[in-house]
Design a protein around this motif. Structure first.
Motif, PDB file in Angstrom:
ATOM      1  N   TRP A 168      -2.194   0.475   0.949  1.00  0.00           N
ATOM      2  CA  TRP A 168      -2.723   1.103  -0.268  1.00  0.00           C
ATOM      3  C   TRP A 168      -1.598   1.448  -1.246  1.00  0.00           C
ATOM      4  N   TRP A 169      -0.571   2.113  -0.731  1.00  0.00           N
ATOM      5  CA  TRP A 169       0.545   2.506  -1.602  1.00  0.00           C
ATOM      6  C   TRP A 169       1.301   1.287  -2.114  1.00  0.00           C
ATOM      7  N   LYS A 171      -0.041  -1.594  -2.815  1.00  0.00           N
ATOM      8  CA  LYS A 171      -0.883  -2.186  -3.856  1.00  0.00           C
ATOM      9  C   LYS A 171      -1.007  -1.279  -5.083  1.00  0.00           C
ATOM     10  N   ALA A 172      -0.694   0.006  -4.916  1.00  0.00           N
ATOM     11  CA  ALA A 172      -0.851   0.952  -6.030  1.00  0.00           C
ATOM     12  C   ALA A 172       0.022   0.567  -7.218  1.00  0.00           C
ATOM     13  N   HIS A 175      -1.944  -1.698  -9.153  1.00  0.00           N
ATOM     14  CA  HIS A 175      -3.301  -1.197  -9.416  1.00  0.00           C
ATOM     15  C   HIS A 175      -4.360  -2.150  -8.857  1.00  0.00           C
ATOM     16  N   ASN A 176      -4.079  -2.671  -7.666  1.00  0.00           N
ATOM     17  CA  ASN A 176      -5.004  -3.595  -7.006  1.00  0.00           C
ATOM     18  C   ASN A 176      -5.419  -2.983  -5.672  1.00  0.00           C
ATOM     19  N   PHE A 177      -6.589  -2.339  -5.675  1.00  0.00           N
ATOM     20  CA  PHE A 177      -7.012  -1.590  -4.492  1.00  0.00           C
ATOM     21  C   PHE A 177      -8.141  -2.272  -3.723  1.00  0.00           C
TER      22      PHE A 177
END
Length: 216
Positions: A168-169, A171-172, A175-177
């Motif tokens: 998650w972090w 991809k943050a 901004h691709n979650f």
């Protein structure tokens, strides 16, 4: 309806098939890298090994729910191999970070681990996987004892969410979650099913036993 129960040879054949299938992703990554077909081989390998670590973690967590829902108790015999593939790809993911990002400079690597939260949680998840892989043999199960071994291997319930948080972090920044959300939903479902069954267990124990009721 009788549950499907393969014989020893069939289980061995299934394990061999899992082994071969489990090697295909790394073989493909190696081929694409050596043949020069990748624009950014480091990014591809880092991403690929990380993704396959999560895939195998999810499959490992799925074994118990599938066993309970299907009645196929023999699926447990496949869990060790799948779990070891999760460690294998996590090890390759870590080695890519240590080798190509830091050229085996342990001091620089450690500084990066401490400084960047997404690397911190990924590193913790990898370190927690090590004792699970190291105690995966029958000899280690006997040495630790069944209960201690089970408690140790419950670390996977922490490792999987840490892996999702790492993803998650990572991809943050872009901004691709979408993918972290999908992985997170799968892990949440698989862990939620375990929690549901655990909470139901006292209630079931209080009820009078009926013929044919499963014990677990």
């Amino acid at each position: 309806m009788a549950a499907f129960t393969p014989g020893a040879r069939q289980v061995s054949a299934i394990k061999a098939m899992i082994f071969l299938l489990g090697l295909i992703p790394v073989a493909k990554m190696a081929y694409l890298t050596v043949s020069g077909q990748l624009v950014e081989p480091l990014e591809h390998i880092t991403r690929g090994t990380g993704d396959w670590t999560l895939y195998f973690l999810c499959i490992t967590l799925a074994v118990t729910p599938l066993r309970r829902l299907s009645g196929w108790n023999w699926l447990v015999k496949l869990r060790r191999e799948v779990g070891l593939f999760a460690f294998f790809y996590a090890f390759l993911h870590f080695m890519t970070f240590l080798w190509f990002d830091h050229f085996f400079d342990l001091a620089a690597m450690w500084k990066d681990v401490v400084k960047r939260p997404f690397i911190t949680v990924g590193f913790i998840a990898f370190v927690l996987l090590i004792p699970l892989a190291a105690t995966s043999t029958n000899a280690m199960i006997r040495a630790l004892g069944g209960k201690r071994w089970q408690w140790l291997h419950r670390l996977i319930y922490l490792i999987a969410p840490l892996g999702i948080l790492h993803f998650w972090w990572m991809k943050a920044a872009k901004h691709n979650f979408q993918e972290p959300i999908i992985f997170g939903a799968i892990v949440a479902l698989l862990l939620g099913m375990r929690l549901y069954w655990k909470l139901r267990k006292p209630a079931r124990a209080a009820m009078p036993a009926r013929a044919g009721d499963p014990l677990t």
